[in-house]
Design an enzyme around this catalytic site. Sequence first.
Site, PDB file in Angstrom:
ATOM      1  N   SER A 128       0.863  -1.181   0.000  1.00 52.98           N
ATOM      2  CA  SER A 128       0.000   0.000   0.000  1.00 52.98           C
ATOM      3  C   SER A 128       0.898   1.229   0.000  1.00 52.98           C
ATOM      4  O   SER A 128       2.053   1.169   0.449  1.00 52.98           O
ATOM      5  CB  SER A 128      -0.889   0.009   1.250  1.00 52.98           C
ATOM      6  N   TYR A 181      -2.726  -0.604  10.414  1.00 54.31           N
ATOM      7  CA  TYR A 181      -2.643  -0.817   8.966  1.00 54.31           C
ATOM      8  C   TYR A 181      -1.323  -0.275   8.422  1.00 54.31           C
ATOM      9  O   TYR A 181      -0.605  -0.959   7.681  1.00 54.31           O
ATOM     10  CB  TYR A 181      -3.820  -0.131   8.280  1.00 54.31           C
TER      11      TYR A 181
END
Length: 315
Positions: free
Chosen positions: A177, A190
Site C-alpha cells: 500500500s 494498517y
Amino acid sequence: MADIPLTPSLLSSLAGQTAFITGAASGIGLATALLLLQHGAKVALADLPGTRIEATSALQALDKAQLDRAFLVECDITDWKSVSGAFAKAKHWAGKIDVVVANAGVMETEPFWDFASIEEDDEQREAECREPVEAYRVVDVNLKGTMNTIRLAMFHMRSNPPSAYDGSRGSVVMTASTSGYFGGTGVVSYIASKHGIIGLLRSSQPAAAKYGIRLNAVVPFVTPTHITGSYIDAWNRAELPANDVEDVAAAIAQTACDARMKGAACMIAGKRMRELETFYTALVPQWLGPETTELLQQATKFFEKQGGYPLPAKR
C-alpha cells in the site's frame, strides 16, 4: 521517475500456469483472479470460510473453459495449518504453483489511540487501558499472514523447473500500500503492517535469489474496496484521482509476468504505475550523505562475506 507502461502482451505467459491468490473472493483479489483466468491461467482462489457464496457468484459470469480453471479453497492466512493445507490442495489440484499473489489484508475499524469504550464506565476507564485486540488482528492478517503465504510459496516453488520464459521457478507478488511508504493518516495498525510488507520485500530478496523466485510488491493508492468504503464517495466528489480494482489487478499481473521485476515495488496511483525501490536506493546517498552511505555499503559487504547476518544464539 518514468511511468511503467501497462503491457497486456506480457500476460500471454500466464497461459498454462497456476496461480494461488489470497483474499480472492472480492475486491483486488477477485479482479486479479478474473484477469489471470482470462489469460489462460489456472487460479486457486483462497479466502476465508464463509466467502464461498460471494466468490461462486462472481465466477458465474465466466465461460465454461475459464470456470473449469478456477478452484475455490478455504484459507485463513493467519493460521499455519489452514494456509498450508490450502497450498497443498491447490498443488494437488493443479500439479504445481507458478504464481502466488499475497493479497489478503484488512484495516482496523476503530482508532488505535481511542482510550474510550462504551462498555466501560468512567471509573474503570480511568483505571485500566483496554487491550487493542483488533489492532493485533490487523497485524496478524497483513503481516503474519503475508509471511505465512510467501514462506509456503517459496517452499512449493523451489522445486519447480526453471521457466522457459524467464528462467525463474516462480513469481510472488505481495499487495502492499502507499501506507507502506507514507504514514500521515494515523491508521496505526494498517500503516505499521504495510511498512512491514516493504521490510519483508527487502529482507527476503536473498532467499528469493537463492531459490530462483521473483518476489515483488504492488503498492496501490486509493482504490474502491471495503477498506475505502467509508470515504470513497466523498473522494470521488472531490474529483481526486483513484484506481479501480481492475487497474491494480493489471499491475499485479504485469509485475508477476515481467522478468525484469526482482525486488520491485510498483506503485499504481491514478492509473499510473511507477517502481519505487530502484529510486529509493538511488536517493540514499542524497538522503544520508556520502560518508554514512559508504559506511552502510561496507556493512553490507561485511555481512555478505559472513554468508548473511549471523543470528544470535537462543537464550
